[in-house]
Design a protein around this motif. Structure first.
Motif, PDB file in Angstrom:
ATOM      1  N   GLN A 144     -17.120 -30.119  10.672  1.00  0.00           N
ATOM      2  CA  GLN A 144     -15.734 -30.199  11.163  1.00  0.00           C
ATOM      3  C   GLN A 144     -15.641 -31.096  12.389  1.00  0.00           C
ATOM      4  OE1 GLN A 144     -14.598 -26.132  11.878  1.00  0.00           O
ATOM      5  NE2 GLN A 144     -14.085 -25.748   9.725  1.00  0.00           N
ATOM      6  N   SER A 188     -13.451 -34.462  12.643  1.00  0.00           N
ATOM      7  CA  SER A 188     -12.459 -34.558  13.709  1.00  0.00           C
ATOM      8  C   SER A 188     -12.704 -35.778  14.588  1.00  0.00           C
ATOM      9  CB  SER A 188     -12.500 -33.281  14.557  1.00  0.00           C
ATOM     10  OG  SER A 188     -11.573 -33.337  15.611  1.00  0.00           O
ATOM     11  N   GLY A 197     -13.556 -28.714  16.198  1.00  0.00           N
ATOM     12  CA  GLY A 197     -14.227 -28.195  15.018  1.00  0.00           C
ATOM     13  C   GLY A 197     -15.203 -27.095  15.359  1.00  0.00           C
ATOM     14  N   ARG A 209      -6.019 -30.597  14.962  1.00  0.00           N
ATOM     15  CA  ARG A 209      -7.209 -31.093  15.643  1.00  0.00           C
ATOM     16  C   ARG A 209      -6.786 -32.039  16.770  1.00  0.00           C
ATOM     17  NH1 ARG A 209     -10.180 -27.439  13.966  1.00  0.00           N
ATOM     18  NH2 ARG A 209     -11.225 -27.553  11.977  1.00  0.00           N
ATOM     19  N   CYS A 230      -6.702 -34.027   9.783  1.00  0.00           N
ATOM     20  CA  CYS A 230      -8.003 -33.602   9.270  1.00  0.00           C
ATOM     21  C   CYS A 230      -7.888 -32.531   8.181  1.00  0.00           C
ATOM     22  CB  CYS A 230      -8.871 -33.065  10.403  1.00  0.00           C
ATOM     23  SG  CYS A 230      -9.382 -34.311  11.581  1.00  0.00           S
TER      24      CYS A 230
END
Length: 192
Positions: A89, A93, A84, A162, A157
């Protein structure tokens, strides 16, 4: 840096992470199936778990554990972001990576070790053969749950690859050939 590499889904996850980031590292391949290289005192002094992958840094220190290696590489090479680019993020993740590992991959790997892989692992780790069937059921229940949770997404995600995707993909691709195929009823997971 040098990647200590071998056969198996965890080293493959680090190799995929490296490929997605466009990072090339020297590799040292070792034989984990024969338990020769990774169970010797010299290797255990560097990596007490004796597992692969491992990342040997330029100063000679060794980082073990797949996710830790990937997080280290992400910090050194932040783009493209596979964990991220923002705190939000990264939190999403890491949350999904933990869910995938705690609820799916650890069950699938241990079920393999305790059942189909018992002959290979019985002298290496504490095996509980009676637990294998229930572990497989637990993992399948979570895969069914995940199937609904990721409906409409390209990846776990959202719409970007990811680390959680890489971890789960390498596991699922491995276990499908050792007695734990993907349930076709989980159409979203199968398509993913």
């Amino acid at each position: 840096m040098k990647l200590i590499n071998s056969f198996g889904p965890n080293p493959r996850a680090v190799r995929m992470f490296l490929a997605e980031k466009g990072i090339t590292l020297d590799k040292q391949d070792i034989d984990i199936l024969g338990a020769v290289d990774n169970r010797q005192p010299a290797y255990l002094a560097k990596n007490p778990g004796g597992q692969t992958p491992a990342l040997e840094l330029d100063d000679g220190s060794v980082v073990g554990e797949t996710v830790v290696i990937c997080e280290y590489l992400e910090e050194k090479h932040p783009s493209p972001a596979l964990i991220g680019a923002t705190a939000e993020q990264r939190a999403e993740s890491r949350q999904w990576q933990r869910r995938v590992e705690l609820n799916i991959t650890e069950y699938l790997y241990n079920a393999f070790r305790y059942a189909e892989g018992y002959g290979l692992f019985k002298d290496r780790v504490h095996c509980i053969p009676d637990a294998a069937p229930e572990m497989k059921i637990s993992a399948q229940k979570w895969l069914k749950k995940l199937d609904g949770l990721i409906a409409g997404r390209d990846f776990i995600c959202g719409n970007e690859l990811r680390l959680a995707d890489i971890i789960l993909y390498c596991c699922m691709d491995f276990v499908k050939d050792v007695g734990q195929p993907i349930d076709p009823a989980n159409a979203t997971v199968a398509a993913w």
